[in-house]
Design a protein around this motif. Structure first.
Motif, PDB file in Angstrom:
ATOM      1  N   PRO A 115       0.827  -1.215   0.000  1.00 48.65           N
ATOM      2  CA  PRO A 115       0.000   0.000   0.000  1.00 48.65           C
ATOM      3  C   PRO A 115       0.857   1.260   0.000  1.00 48.65           C
ATOM      4  O   PRO A 115       1.787   1.397   0.798  1.00 48.65           O
ATOM      5  N   GLY A 116       0.569   2.155  -0.926  1.00 44.55           N
ATOM      6  CA  GLY A 116       1.285   3.416  -1.000  1.00 44.55           C
ATOM      7  C   GLY A 116       2.668   3.338  -1.597  1.00 44.55           C
ATOM      8  O   GLY A 116       3.406   4.331  -1.592  1.00 44.55           O
ATOM      9  N   LYS A 117       3.043   2.167  -2.109  1.00 48.40           N
ATOM     10  CA  LYS A 117       4.382   1.995  -2.673  1.00 48.40           C
ATOM     11  C   LYS A 117       4.290   1.557  -4.130  1.00 48.40           C
ATOM     12  O   LYS A 117       3.257   1.080  -4.599  1.00 48.40           O
ATOM     13  N   GLN A 118       5.411   1.705  -4.814  1.00 47.65           N
ATOM     14  CA  GLN A 118       5.473   1.278  -6.198  1.00 47.65           C
ATOM     15  C   GLN A 118       5.627  -0.239  -6.284  1.00 47.65           C
ATOM     16  O   GLN A 118       6.141  -0.883  -5.357  1.00 47.65           O
ATOM     17  N   ARG A 119       5.204  -0.772  -7.403  1.00 44.40           N
ATOM     18  CA  ARG A 119       5.396  -2.197  -7.648  1.00 44.40           C
ATOM     19  C   ARG A 119       6.896  -2.458  -7.817  1.00 44.40           C
ATOM     20  O   ARG A 119       7.601  -1.705  -8.479  1.00 44.40           O
ATOM     21  N   GLU A 120       7.373  -3.552  -7.216  1.00 47.61           N
ATOM     22  CA  GLU A 120       8.797  -3.856  -7.260  1.00 47.61           C
ATOM     23  C   GLU A 120       9.016  -5.327  -7.580  1.00 47.61           C
ATOM     24  O   GLU A 120       8.196  -6.186  -7.230  1.00 47.61           O
ATOM     25  N   LEU A 121      10.130  -5.584  -8.225  1.00 50.25           N
ATOM     26  CA  LEU A 121      10.495  -6.958  -8.556  1.00 50.25           C
ATOM     27  C   LEU A 121      10.871  -7.720  -7.286  1.00 50.25           C
ATOM     28  O   LEU A 121      11.622  -7.217  -6.454  1.00 50.25           O
ATOM     29  N   VAL A 122      10.358  -8.927  -7.177  1.00 50.20           N
ATOM     30  CA  VAL A 122      10.723  -9.810  -6.075  1.00 50.20           C
ATOM     31  C   VAL A 122      11.715 -10.866  -6.556  1.00 50.20           C
ATOM     32  O   VAL A 122      12.779 -11.047  -5.983  1.00 50.20           O
ATOM     33  N   ALA A 123      11.357 -11.563  -7.621  1.00 49.32           N
ATOM     34  CA  ALA A 123      12.213 -12.621  -8.149  1.00 49.32           C
ATOM     35  C   ALA A 123      11.797 -12.923  -9.578  1.00 49.32           C
ATOM     36  O   ALA A 123      10.638 -12.720  -9.952  1.00 49.32           O
ATOM     37  N   SER A 124      12.738 -13.422 -10.355  1.00 48.34           N
ATOM     38  CA  SER A 124      12.437 -13.810 -11.727  1.00 48.34           C
ATOM     39  C   SER A 124      13.168 -15.091 -12.072  1.00 48.34           C
ATOM     40  O   SER A 124      14.201 -15.424 -11.466  1.00 48.34           O
ATOM     41  N   LEU A 125      12.619 -15.784 -13.054  1.00 44.91           N
ATOM     42  CA  LEU A 125      13.174 -17.054 -13.508  1.00 44.91           C
ATOM     43  C   LEU A 125      13.125 -17.047 -15.019  1.00 44.91           C
ATOM     44  O   LEU A 125      12.042 -16.960 -15.612  1.00 44.91           O
ATOM     45  N   SER A 126      14.293 -17.119 -15.648  1.00 47.08           N
ATOM     46  CA  SER A 126      14.335 -17.054 -17.101  1.00 47.08           C
ATOM     47  C   SER A 126      13.939 -18.394 -17.702  1.00 47.08           C
ATOM     48  O   SER A 126      13.840 -19.421 -17.013  1.00 47.08           O
ATOM     49  N   SER A 127      13.763 -18.400 -19.012  1.00 46.84           N
ATOM     50  CA  SER A 127      13.400 -19.628 -19.709  1.00 46.84           C
ATOM     51  C   SER A 127      14.505 -20.678 -19.624  1.00 46.84           C
ATOM     52  O   SER A 127      14.251 -21.872 -19.785  1.00 46.84           O
ATOM     53  N   THR A 128      15.725 -20.223 -19.364  1.00 47.42           N
ATOM     54  CA  THR A 128      16.859 -21.143 -19.270  1.00 47.42           C
ATOM     55  C   THR A 128      17.212 -21.495 -17.833  1.00 47.42           C
ATOM     56  O   THR A 128      18.195 -22.183 -17.597  1.00 47.42           O
ATOM     57  N   GLU A 151       6.798  -6.497   6.713  1.00 49.82           N
ATOM     58  CA  GLU A 151       7.226  -5.714   5.555  1.00 49.82           C
ATOM     59  C   GLU A 151       6.997  -6.458   4.238  1.00 49.82           C
ATOM     60  O   GLU A 151       7.077  -5.846   3.166  1.00 49.82           O
ATOM     61  N   ASP A 152       6.727  -7.728   4.308  1.00 54.68           N
ATOM     62  CA  ASP A 152       6.426  -8.499   3.100  1.00 54.68           C
ATOM     63  C   ASP A 152       4.948  -8.420   2.720  1.00 54.68           C
ATOM     64  O   ASP A 152       4.544  -8.957   1.681  1.00 54.68           O
ATOM     65  N   THR A 153       4.168  -7.766   3.529  1.00 53.34           N
ATOM     66  CA  THR A 153       2.749  -7.598   3.225  1.00 53.34           C
ATOM     67  C   THR A 153       2.574  -6.798   1.947  1.00 53.34           C
ATOM     68  O   THR A 153       3.094  -5.687   1.816  1.00 53.34           O
ATOM     69  N   ALA A 154       1.847  -7.378   0.990  1.00 45.64           N
ATOM     70  CA  ALA A 154       1.678  -6.738  -0.317  1.00 45.64           C
ATOM     71  C   ALA A 154       0.762  -7.608  -1.169  1.00 45.64           C
ATOM     72  O   ALA A 154       0.444  -8.749  -0.805  1.00 45.64           O
ATOM     73  N   VAL A 155       0.388  -7.055  -2.307  1.00 50.11           N
ATOM     74  CA  VAL A 155      -0.225  -7.872  -3.347  1.00 50.11           C
ATOM     75  C   VAL A 155       0.900  -8.338  -4.262  1.00 50.11           C
ATOM     76  O   VAL A 155       1.696  -7.523  -4.737  1.00 50.11           O
ATOM     77  N   TYR A 156       0.952  -9.625  -4.473  1.00 51.16           N
ATOM     78  CA  TYR A 156       1.999 -10.223  -5.289  1.00 51.16           C
ATOM     79  C   TYR A 156       1.439 -10.542  -6.674  1.00 51.16           C
ATOM     80  O   TYR A 156       0.390 -11.172  -6.792  1.00 51.16           O
ATOM     81  N   TYR A 157       2.173 -10.099  -7.690  1.00 47.69           N
ATOM     82  CA  TYR A 157       1.743 -10.248  -9.064  1.00 47.69           C
ATOM     83  C   TYR A 157       2.724 -11.115  -9.846  1.00 47.69           C
ATOM     84  O   TYR A 157       3.938 -10.943  -9.749  1.00 47.69           O
ATOM     85  N   GLY A 200      -3.116 -10.781  -9.317  1.00 44.64           N
ATOM     86  CA  GLY A 200      -2.522 -10.527  -8.012  1.00 44.64           C
ATOM     87  C   GLY A 200      -3.107 -11.417  -6.930  1.00 44.64           C
ATOM     88  O   GLY A 200      -4.281 -11.803  -6.977  1.00 44.64           O
ATOM     89  N   THR A 201      -2.270 -11.728  -5.961  1.00 42.32           N
ATOM     90  CA  THR A 201      -2.722 -12.470  -4.791  1.00 42.32           C
ATOM     91  C   THR A 201      -2.170 -11.757  -3.547  1.00 42.32           C
ATOM     92  O   THR A 201      -1.005 -11.391  -3.509  1.00 42.32           O
ATOM     93  N   ARG A 202      -3.028 -11.565  -2.580  1.00 45.04           N
ATOM     94  CA  ARG A 202      -2.658 -10.754  -1.413  1.00 45.04           C
ATOM     95  C   ARG A 202      -1.977 -11.600  -0.354  1.00 45.04           C
ATOM     96  O   ARG A 202      -2.460 -12.685   0.013  1.00 45.04           O
ATOM     97  N   VAL A 203      -0.874 -11.081   0.136  1.00 48.64           N
ATOM     98  CA  VAL A 203      -0.144 -11.698   1.247  1.00 48.64           C
ATOM     99  C   VAL A 203      -0.145 -10.703   2.408  1.00 48.64           C
ATOM    100  O   VAL A 203       0.279  -9.557   2.240  1.00 48.64           O
ATOM    101  N   THR A 204      -0.636 -11.152   3.536  1.00 45.95           N
ATOM    102  CA  THR A 204      -0.654 -10.315   4.730  1.00 45.95           C
ATOM    103  C   THR A 204       0.100 -11.030   5.838  1.00 45.95           C
ATOM    104  O   THR A 204      -0.221 -12.181   6.165  1.00 45.95           O
ATOM    105  N   VAL A 205       1.098 -10.361   6.374  1.00 48.31           N
ATOM    106  CA  VAL A 205       1.916 -10.935   7.445  1.00 48.31           C
ATOM    107  C   VAL A 205       1.640 -10.151   8.720  1.00 48.31           C
ATOM    108  O   VAL A 205       1.882  -8.937   8.776  1.00 48.31           O
ATOM    109  N   SER A 206       1.136 -10.826   9.708  1.00 47.88           N
ATOM    110  CA  SER A 206       0.817 -10.169  10.972  1.00 47.88           C
ATOM    111  C   SER A 206       2.000 -10.260  11.930  1.00 47.88           C
ATOM    112  O   SER A 206       2.754 -11.237  11.919  1.00 47.88           O
ATOM    113  N   SER A 207       2.128  -9.244  12.760  1.00 45.29           N
ATOM    114  CA  SER A 207       3.252  -9.215  13.718  1.00 45.29           C
ATOM    115  C   SER A 207       2.883  -9.882  15.033  1.00 45.29           C
ATOM    116  O   SER A 207       1.755 -10.233  15.283  1.00 45.29           O
TER     117      SER A 207
END
Length: 115
Positions: free
Chosen positions: A41-54, A88-94, A108-115
């Motif tokens: 919320p309130g932040k830009q979308r950011e890369l988490v991880a990627s996997l190439s075709s190789t 801090e990992d709470t976000a919508v993951y795309y 997107g799928t929502r991930v909510t991490v409670s403290s």
């Protein structure tokens, strides 16, 4: 056209784990590179991880050692295994792919991490 469908989000306590899945379908005739992004919320979308075709993987610094991206054999289904989750990992993951000069996003799928 490519469709990306994510699943696996939810609510988890800090320190817990979740596994996200993304299945690509449509007019795909080869193994494609895929990735996971997130947007808090309130932040830009950011890369988490990627996997190439190789099989090359790339991770954001903030998830290294905690998250693992993998593929289901030679299928266009990728997973994001997440451990040691923090609020801090709470976000919508795309899920994302770039195929035939077009970028595609899942809903997107929502991930909510409670403290």
């Amino acid at each position: 056209q490519v469709q990306l469908v994510e699943s696996g989000g939810g609510l988890v306590q800090a320190g817990g784990s979740l596994r996200l899945s993304c299945a690509a379908s449509g007019n795909i005739f080869r193994v494609i590179g895929m990735g996971w992004y997130r947007q808090a919320p309130g932040k830009q979308r950011e890369l988490v991880a990627s996997l190439s075709s190789t099989g090359y993987t790339n991770y954001a610094d903030f998830v290294k050692g905690r998250f693992t991206i993998s593929r289901d054999g030679d299928r266009n289904t990728v997973y994001l295994q997440m451990h040691s989750l923090t609020p801090e990992d709470t976000a919508v993951y795309y899920c994302n792919t770039f195929y035939n000069s077009r970028q595609y996003w899942g809903q997107g799928t929502r991930v909510t991490v409670s403290s």
